[in-house]
Scaffold this motif. Structure first.
Motif, short mmCIF file in Angstrom:
data_model
loop_
_atom_site.label_atom_id
_atom_site.label_comp_id
_atom_site.label_asym_id
_atom_site.label_seq_id
_atom_site.Cartn_x
_atom_site.Cartn_y
_atom_site.Cartn_z
N ALA A 194 4.29 -0.04 -7.43
CA ALA A 194 4.06 1.25 -8.06
C ALA A 194 4.61 1.31 -9.48
CB ALA A 194 4.67 2.37 -7.22
N ILE B 199 4.44 12.23 -2.40
CA ILE B 199 4.53 11.90 -0.98
C ILE B 199 4.85 13.15 -0.16
CG2 ILE B 199 5.68 10.49 0.78
CD1 ILE B 199 6.44 8.54 -1.48
N VAL C 173 6.62 -2.46 -2.27
CA VAL C 173 5.85 -1.25 -2.58
C VAL C 173 6.41 -0.57 -3.82
CG1 VAL C 173 5.31 1.09 -1.79
CG2 VAL C 173 4.99 -0.85 -0.25
N VAL D 267 -1.15 8.64 -7.01
CA VAL D 267 -1.35 8.44 -5.58
C VAL D 267 -0.75 9.64 -4.86
CG1 VAL D 267 -0.78 7.06 -3.55
CG2 VAL D 267 -1.21 5.93 -5.72
N LEU E 111 -4.37 9.50 -0.16
CA LEU E 111 -4.21 8.47 0.87
C LEU E 111 -3.63 9.12 2.12
CD1 LEU E 111 -4.39 5.42 1.50
CD2 LEU E 111 -2.09 5.17 0.55
N SER F 135 -1.73 -0.39 2.47
CA SER F 135 -2.58 0.68 1.98
C SER F 135 -2.09 1.24 0.65
CB SER F 135 -2.67 1.79 3.03
OG SER F 135 -3.15 1.28 4.26
N VAL F 136 -0.78 1.45 0.52
CA VAL F 136 -0.24 1.97 -0.74
C VAL F 136 -0.47 0.98 -1.87
CG1 VAL F 136 1.85 2.68 -1.96
CG2 VAL F 136 1.47 3.44 0.40
N CYS F 137 -0.22 -0.30 -1.62
CA CYS F 137 -0.38 -1.30 -2.68
C CYS F 137 -1.83 -1.47 -3.08
CB CYS F 137 0.24 -2.62 -2.25
SG CYS F 137 2.05 -2.55 -2.16
N THR G 97 1.94 11.05 4.99
CA THR G 97 2.26 10.09 6.03
C THR G 97 3.48 10.51 6.83
OG1 THR G 97 2.74 7.73 6.41
CG2 THR G 97 3.74 8.74 4.47
N VAL H 142 3.57 8.87 -7.99
CA VAL H 142 3.42 8.82 -6.54
C VAL H 142 3.96 10.12 -5.95
CG1 VAL H 142 3.97 7.58 -4.41
CG2 VAL H 142 3.69 6.31 -6.56
N LEU I 214 0.12 10.50 -1.23
CA LEU I 214 0.27 9.93 0.10
C LEU I 214 0.77 10.98 1.07
CD1 LEU I 214 0.61 7.49 2.10
CD2 LEU I 214 2.89 7.16 1.10
#
Length: 326
Positions: free
Chosen positions: A181, A207, A177, A139, A36, A118-120, A143, A205, A141
């Motif tokens: 998750a 990040i 959020v 996921v 993402l 977007s994350v959800c 960002t 997740v 991510l």
């Protein structure tokens, strides 16, 4: 120091692979990874010298794609900007690593930051794909944070929590959020360790957070709706605390990248365990010194982010041997 030849490295890797094959037993199901990528305006700001946040994010994703996986990977690739996300590839399209890499490199910058939405939605995509089979779900991510554009009717829409993680305000977007998750429902708190019902699915997740510690000021970034932010409660530091906690709770990896991060650390080569910009025998030595050990989230030698240094990390060194070396 004399470098070990690639042939010698290959012999060692083959031996390790045989041992792991004896220990491993039946192979596990493939891993589902949804990448993402934030392509909002502020990602065009400078990160490490000579590179924007967007460039760094892309390079880090590509490095992950080129790490040796412990199990086959199945990819989805989404971007987000404006008020929503864009599925470039979904899981049912069976995109190859090369296709995902090309799509990552082709992405261009856009507008605002519908981060929560977007994350959800990415969580829903992961838990809804082959839900009755056992798969690792992840996921990834990339960002710079700064949620500012999730539509009010979205499942994860909310105000900015005035209190930092882990004391998130109920019904804030961060609270929703985190719940999504961990439990699969934005308004249902619960331990991440319990898994997402009904199968007890564990969702990881990861990040990559690209930011700096300069206090935010209205009009200081590139996005048109920054005035919507509550600047007293939403800062890069607060985002960092939330992202760190979310990654830790889900057994994922959190990495902060600021303008002061060394470039070899911000955009490491796959296989470069000592972050010197060259994949060689010294990286083999680092991996072997940690072989079989659990390592903290974000360890440079844990290329596939499973928190264990193993044959797959060794194979990443082998597959990229000589990269970046004079």
């Amino acid at each position: 120091m004399k470098r070990l030849s690639l042939r010698a490295v290959t012999r060692v890797a083959t031996g390790l692979a045989c041992v792991v094959g004896l220990w491993g037993g039946v192979a596990s199901a493939d891993e589902h990874v949804l990448v993402l990528l934030d392509r909002t305006g502020s990602m065009g700001l400078q990160s490490v010298p000579g590179k924007t946040r967007f460039q760094v994010a892309k390079e880090r994703i590509v490095a992950f794609l080129n790490s040796a996986a412990g199990e086959p990977r199945r990819y989805a690739f989404w971007t987000f900007e404006g008020t929503s996300y864009t599925p470039v590839y979904n899981f049912n399209q069976n995109a190859t690593q090369a296709q995902v890499e090309a799509a990552v490199n082709a992405a261009v910058l856009g507008g605002n930051t519908p981060l929560a939405r977007s994350v959800c939605a990415a969580v829903d995509e992961l838990i809804g794909f082959l839900p009755n089979e056992f798969h690792t779900k992840r996921v990834y991510l990339a960002t710079d944070g700064l949620e500012n554009a999730t539509p009010s009717g979205d499942q994860c829409a909310g105000f900015n929590s005035a209190t930092p993680y882990p004391l998130l305000e109920v019904n804030s977007w961060q609270w929703k959020v985190r719940n999504k998750a961990c439990t699969g429902l934005a308004t249902a708190p619960g331990a991440c360790s319990a898994g997402i019902p009904p199968m007890g699915l564990t969702l990881i997740v990861d990040i990559d957070h690209l930011f700096d510690y300069v206090p935010l000021r209205a009009g200081s970034l590139l996005e048109p709706d920054d005035a919507r932010r509550d600047f007293a409660s939403l800062t890069p530091e607060r985002d960092a605390a939330f992202f760190t906690g979310l990654a830790d709770e889900t057994q994922g990896a959190y990495k902060s990248i600021t303008p002061s991060t060394p470039q070899s650390e911000a955009t490491p080569l796959p296989g470069d365990a000592n972050l010197d910009g060259c994949v060689d025998v010294s990286d083999r030595s680092v991996v072997l010194s940690l072989y079989g050990q659990g390592v903290p989230s974000g360890s440079p030698a844990d290329f596939n982010r499973d928190r264990v240094v193993n044959v797959y990390d060794y194979n990443t060194v082998l597959q990229n041997y000589g990269s970046g070396c004079p």
